[in-house]
Design an enzyme around this catalytic site. Structure first.
Site, PDB file in Angstrom:
ATOM      1  N   ASP A  13      19.034 -17.620 -17.340  1.00  0.00           N
ATOM      2  CA  ASP A  13      20.479 -17.426 -17.439  1.00  0.00           C
ATOM      3  C   ASP A  13      20.986 -16.250 -16.620  1.00  0.00           C
ATOM      4  OD1 ASP A  13      20.375 -19.541 -19.223  1.00  0.00           O
ATOM      5  OD2 ASP A  13      20.182 -18.215 -20.958  1.00  0.00           O
ATOM      6  N   LYS A  16      21.834 -18.341 -11.800  1.00  0.00           N
ATOM      7  CA  LYS A  16      21.270 -19.113 -10.682  1.00  0.00           C
ATOM      8  C   LYS A  16      22.236 -20.208 -10.207  1.00  0.00           C
ATOM      9  CE  LYS A  16      17.774 -20.066 -13.398  1.00  0.00           C
ATOM     10  NZ  LYS A  16      17.968 -19.151 -14.515  1.00  0.00           N
ATOM     11  N   GLY A  40      20.395 -24.645 -18.311  1.00  0.00           N
ATOM     12  CA  GLY A  40      21.849 -24.816 -18.317  1.00  0.00           C
ATOM     13  C   GLY A  40      22.382 -23.940 -17.203  1.00  0.00           C
ATOM     14  N   HIS A  41      22.836 -24.543 -16.125  1.00  0.00           N
ATOM     15  CA  HIS A  41      23.301 -23.788 -14.958  1.00  0.00           C
ATOM     16  C   HIS A  41      24.812 -23.946 -14.842  1.00  0.00           C
ATOM     17  CE1 HIS A  41      19.016 -24.089 -13.040  1.00  0.00           C
ATOM     18  NE2 HIS A  41      19.046 -23.401 -14.155  1.00  0.00           N
ATOM     19  N   GLN A 224      15.041 -21.581 -15.474  1.00  0.00           N
ATOM     20  CA  GLN A 224      14.480 -20.545 -16.347  1.00  0.00           C
ATOM     21  C   GLN A 224      14.355 -19.226 -15.566  1.00  0.00           C
ATOM     22  OE1 GLN A 224      12.713 -23.930 -16.582  1.00  0.00           O
ATOM     23  NE2 GLN A 224      14.507 -24.137 -17.869  1.00  0.00           N
TER      24      GLN A 224
HETATM   25  P1  GDP Z   1      21.724 -19.835 -14.997  1.00  0.00           P
HETATM   26  O1  GDP Z   1      20.993 -20.591 -16.044  1.00  0.00           O
HETATM   27  O2  GDP Z   1      20.859 -18.819 -14.324  1.00  0.00           O
HETATM   28  O3  GDP Z   1      22.410 -20.726 -14.002  1.00  0.00           O
HETATM   29  O4  GDP Z   1      22.847 -19.016 -15.749  1.00  0.00           O
HETATM   30  P2  GDP Z   1      23.804 -19.566 -16.929  1.00  0.00           P
HETATM   31  O5  GDP Z   1      24.820 -20.454 -16.344  1.00  0.00           O
HETATM   32  O6  GDP Z   1      22.991 -20.098 -18.052  1.00  0.00           O
HETATM   33  O7  GDP Z   1      24.398 -18.221 -17.475  1.00  0.00           O
HETATM   34  C1  GDP Z   1      25.127 -17.358 -16.661  1.00  0.00           C
HETATM   35  C2  GDP Z   1      26.513 -17.180 -17.302  1.00  0.00           C
HETATM   36  O8  GDP Z   1      27.138 -16.058 -16.730  1.00  0.00           O
HETATM   37  C3  GDP Z   1      27.432 -18.350 -17.051  1.00  0.00           C
HETATM   38  O9  GDP Z   1      28.305 -18.478 -18.143  1.00  0.00           O
HETATM   39  C4  GDP Z   1      28.186 -17.925 -15.798  1.00  0.00           C
HETATM   40  O10 GDP Z   1      29.455 -18.538 -15.690  1.00  0.00           O
HETATM   41  C5  GDP Z   1      28.327 -16.459 -16.044  1.00  0.00           C
HETATM   42  N1  GDP Z   1      28.346 -15.596 -14.857  1.00  0.00           N
HETATM   43  C6  GDP Z   1      27.656 -15.725 -13.697  1.00  0.00           C
HETATM   44  N2  GDP Z   1      27.866 -14.654 -12.910  1.00  0.00           N
HETATM   45  C7  GDP Z   1      28.713 -13.847 -13.576  1.00  0.00           C
HETATM   46  C8  GDP Z   1      29.286 -12.565 -13.285  1.00  0.00           C
HETATM   47  O11 GDP Z   1      29.039 -11.948 -12.265  1.00  0.00           O
HETATM   48  N3  GDP Z   1      30.103 -12.030 -14.242  1.00  0.00           N
HETATM   49  C9  GDP Z   1      30.389 -12.668 -15.404  1.00  0.00           C
HETATM   50  N4  GDP Z   1      31.185 -12.062 -16.272  1.00  0.00           N
HETATM   51  N5  GDP Z   1      29.860 -13.871 -15.709  1.00  0.00           N
HETATM   52  C10 GDP Z   1      29.036 -14.437 -14.809  1.00  0.00           C
HETATM   53  P1  IMO Z   2      18.042 -21.605 -17.351  1.00  0.00           P
HETATM   54  O1  IMO Z   2      17.544 -22.461 -16.202  1.00  0.00           O
HETATM   55  C1  IMO Z   2      17.160 -19.294 -20.908  1.00  0.00           C
HETATM   56  C2  IMO Z   2      13.739 -20.571 -23.330  1.00  0.00           C
HETATM   57  C3  IMO Z   2      14.015 -21.141 -24.715  1.00  0.00           C
HETATM   58  C4  IMO Z   2      12.734 -20.735 -25.422  1.00  0.00           C
HETATM   59  C5  IMO Z   2      11.681 -20.906 -24.342  1.00  0.00           C
HETATM   60  C6  IMO Z   2      10.972 -22.263 -24.374  1.00  0.00           C
HETATM   61  O2  IMO Z   2      19.393 -21.977 -17.821  1.00  0.00           O
HETATM   62  O3  IMO Z   2      17.882 -20.165 -17.021  1.00  0.00           O
HETATM   63  P2  IMO Z   2      11.622 -24.764 -23.836  1.00  0.00           P
HETATM   64  O4  IMO Z   2      12.812 -25.587 -24.217  1.00  0.00           O
HETATM   65  O5  IMO Z   2      11.423 -24.623 -22.377  1.00  0.00           O
HETATM   66  O6  IMO Z   2      10.376 -25.224 -24.537  1.00  0.00           O
HETATM   67  O7  IMO Z   2      11.925 -23.300 -24.430  1.00  0.00           O
HETATM   68  O8  IMO Z   2      12.365 -20.783 -23.104  1.00  0.00           O
HETATM   69  N1  IMO Z   2      14.469 -21.249 -22.240  1.00  0.00           N
HETATM   70  C7  IMO Z   2      15.495 -20.715 -21.579  1.00  0.00           C
HETATM   71  N2  IMO Z   2      16.162 -19.544 -21.769  1.00  0.00           N
HETATM   72  N3  IMO Z   2      17.504 -20.093 -19.887  1.00  0.00           N
HETATM   73  C8  IMO Z   2      16.831 -21.243 -19.662  1.00  0.00           C
HETATM   74  O9  IMO Z   2      17.056 -22.010 -18.566  1.00  0.00           O
HETATM   75  C9  IMO Z   2      15.814 -21.627 -20.554  1.00  0.00           C
HETATM   76  N4  IMO Z   2      14.985 -22.694 -20.654  1.00  0.00           N
HETATM   77  C10 IMO Z   2      14.166 -22.443 -21.676  1.00  0.00           C
HETATM   78  O10 IMO Z   2      15.151 -20.544 -25.279  1.00  0.00           O
HETATM   79  O11 IMO Z   2      12.780 -19.374 -25.754  1.00  0.00           O
HETATM   80 MG    MG Z   3      21.153 -21.055 -18.072  1.00  0.00          MG
END
Ligand code: GDP
Ligand code: IMO
Ligand code: MG
Length: 423
Positions: A13, A16, A40-41, A224
């Site tokens: 998270d 990416k 979840g991207h 991840q």
């Molecule tokens: P990913 O899994 O690496 O793609 O990241 P996620 O989407 O799960 O989580 C990143 C969260 O931070 C999302 O809700 C984005 O919209 C938000 N986000 C990304 N960059 C920024 C930033 O620079 N500032 C803020 N406030 N939110 C951001």
């Molecule tokens: P993105 O791509 C954050 C965590 C789960 C759990 C562990 C194992 O959005 O960064 P799994 O379902 O793979 O067996 O879970 O890994 N986890 C993540 N945490 N971002 C993710 O993906 C994750 N995918 C799995 O919360 O701790």
């Molecule tokens: Mg994510």
């Protein structure tokens, strides 16, 4: 032509999805190399927020082909929902979303096994997203899995039945209370498989090889984060794939020597969702503020993310394991308003001060040692050039660059595509 690689350096998270979306204009192909719908991207632009789970984050751009690589595990049911969510955007998916024949399928019983395994673990549970990731990769390495290419064979449903029957016996073995109606789940699954089959299945390693020879530019998208890597993460509280740079080679069939830039993404602080050690975790109002201002809720499960200070010991480890060539710092805007910021630069570990990540980072073994830096008050979210950055932010960036010995080339100051500052 070289392949660039983008991956997360913490526990996922990091942002990416947002950065892949920003960079896609520079690439012909965006290729996801591991993970599945546990990811979840999030992408934000034109006032709309999109969450992708399996589909690569370049999907909204016309210039790029998006490829789901062999290292990915696909749940056809979730994939179908993702396709449905995209339908209003009139994207030419038939010509820009390709699936590797060697990617493995998540079956409904994999999800049930995940739930049974977690229930049986009780307090020691991993905190899995319950998407069936662990059981699917177990079947892959156990040489029992069903692959996308099998769907083109006439006997795949027999293979399916044999495997699902075995899974049912395994679910019973766990002896936990899991309620399910397999017939219903299977109806949904088989319908979704038909939808998946409407997309082009390809021999993706050959496709990527040819693309490289034609001089096409390729960006490999990780899911991840490095600390969730099956080998180098905080085992057993990890996911079941190699999230680190080497995973792009096995997850796409790209040779190590072909990888050029390795973009490492990190948040200006740290978050983690699910169980497992987290040395710099905060249980005070600072952590609460990060979670609230940063809107730290899992994009896949909606669970609140645990928050804490930046852990440079862990970040350095991730930079080394991945061979990061450029850093990208996300969510700097969330730290505006803190008087002082703490960065963990070493650990107290078994009576000693250490600066590397030890085998065991459980709280009883490790206490973070912090360096304090001055914060900044300015709102960063409207800034569009690094020359506008306050001194506190510049000092924070310089401190990290010196410690990590890698330049920070992008600073993200908000979730929107446009809130991205190149340095
Ligand atoms: P990913 O899994 O690496 O793609 O990241 P996620 O989407 O799960 O989580 C990143 C969260 O931070 C999302 O809700 C984005 O919209 C938000 N986000 C990304 N960059 C920024 C930033 O620079 N500032 C803020 N406030 N939110 C951001
Ligand atoms: P993105 O791509 C954050 C965590 C789960 C759990 C562990 C194992 O959005 O960064 P799994 O379902 O793979 O067996 O879970 O890994 N986890 C993540 N945490 N971002 C993710 O993906 C994750 N995918 C799995 O919360 O701790
Ligand atoms: Mg994510």
């Amino acid at each position: 032509m070289a392949v660039d690689l983008l991956l997360g350096l913490q526990w996922g998270d990091e942002g990416k999805g947002k950065i892949v979306d920003v960079l896609t204009k520079n690439y012909d192909i965006i290729a996801r190399f591991q993970g599945g719908p546990n990811a979840g991207h999030t992408l934000e632009f034109d006032g709309i927020k999109h969450v992708l789970h399996t589909i690569p984050s370049g999907i909204f751009h016309d210039n790029a082909i998006n490829l789901v690589g062999n290292g990915v595990v696909i749940d056809p049911v979730i994939f179908q929902k993702e396709l449905d969510n995209l339908s209003k955007f009139n994207l030419d998916l038939q010509n820009k979303l390709f699936i590797s024949r060697k990617a493995h399928l998540i079956l409904p019983t994999h999800r049930l096994l995940d739930a049974a395994s977690e229930a049986a673990k009780g307090k020691a549970k991993i905190g899995s997203t319950l998407k069936g990731i662990g059981p699917t990769y177990m079947d892959k390495t156990g040489r029992n899995g069903i692959r996308v290419g099998d769907l083109e064979m006439s006997d795949w449903q027999e293979k399916y039945r044999t495997l699902a029957n075995k899974h049912e016996a395994m679910i019973n073995f766990y002896n936990v209370d899991i309620q399910y109606n397999l017939a219903e789940l299977e109806t949904e699954f088989f319908q979704a498989v038909e939808r998946l089959k409407s997309l082009p299945f390809i021999d993706s390693e050959a496709y990527l090889h040819e693309a490289q020879q034609q001089g096409k530019t390729i960006l490999a998208e990780g899911a991840q984060g490095s600390l969730l890597d099956i080998d180098f993460g905080t085992y057993p509280f990890v996911t079941s794939s190699n999230t680190t740079a080497a995973g792009a080679c096995t997850g796409l069939g790209v040779a190590p020597g072909k990888i050029k830039e390795v973009y490492g993404i990190f948040k200006a602080y740290t978050t983690r969702v699910g169980s497992g050690p987290f040395p710099t975790e905060l249980f005070d109002e600072y952590g609460e503020t990060m979670g609230r201002v940063g809107n730290e809720f899992g994009a896949t499960t909606g669970r609140p993310r645990r928050c804490g200070w930046l852990d440079l010991v862990a970040l350095k480890y991730a930079v080394q394991v991945n061979g990061v060539t450029q850093l990208m710092m996300m969510k700097g805007d969330v730290l505006s308003g803190f008087d002082t910021l703490k960065v963990c630069t070493a650990y107290h570990y078994m009576g000693e001060k250490i600066e590397h990540l030890p085998y065991n980072i459980e709280a009883e073994n490790v206490t973070p040692i912090y360096t304090e830096l001055d914060g900044w008050k300015e709102d960063l979210t409207k800034m569009n050039d690094a020359s506008q950055f306050p001194k506190g932010l510049n000092d924070y960036i310089t401190f990290l660059e010196e410690a990590l010995e890698v330049p920070i080339k992008i600073v993200s100051v908000g979730p929107d595509r446009n809130q991205t500052i190149h340095r």
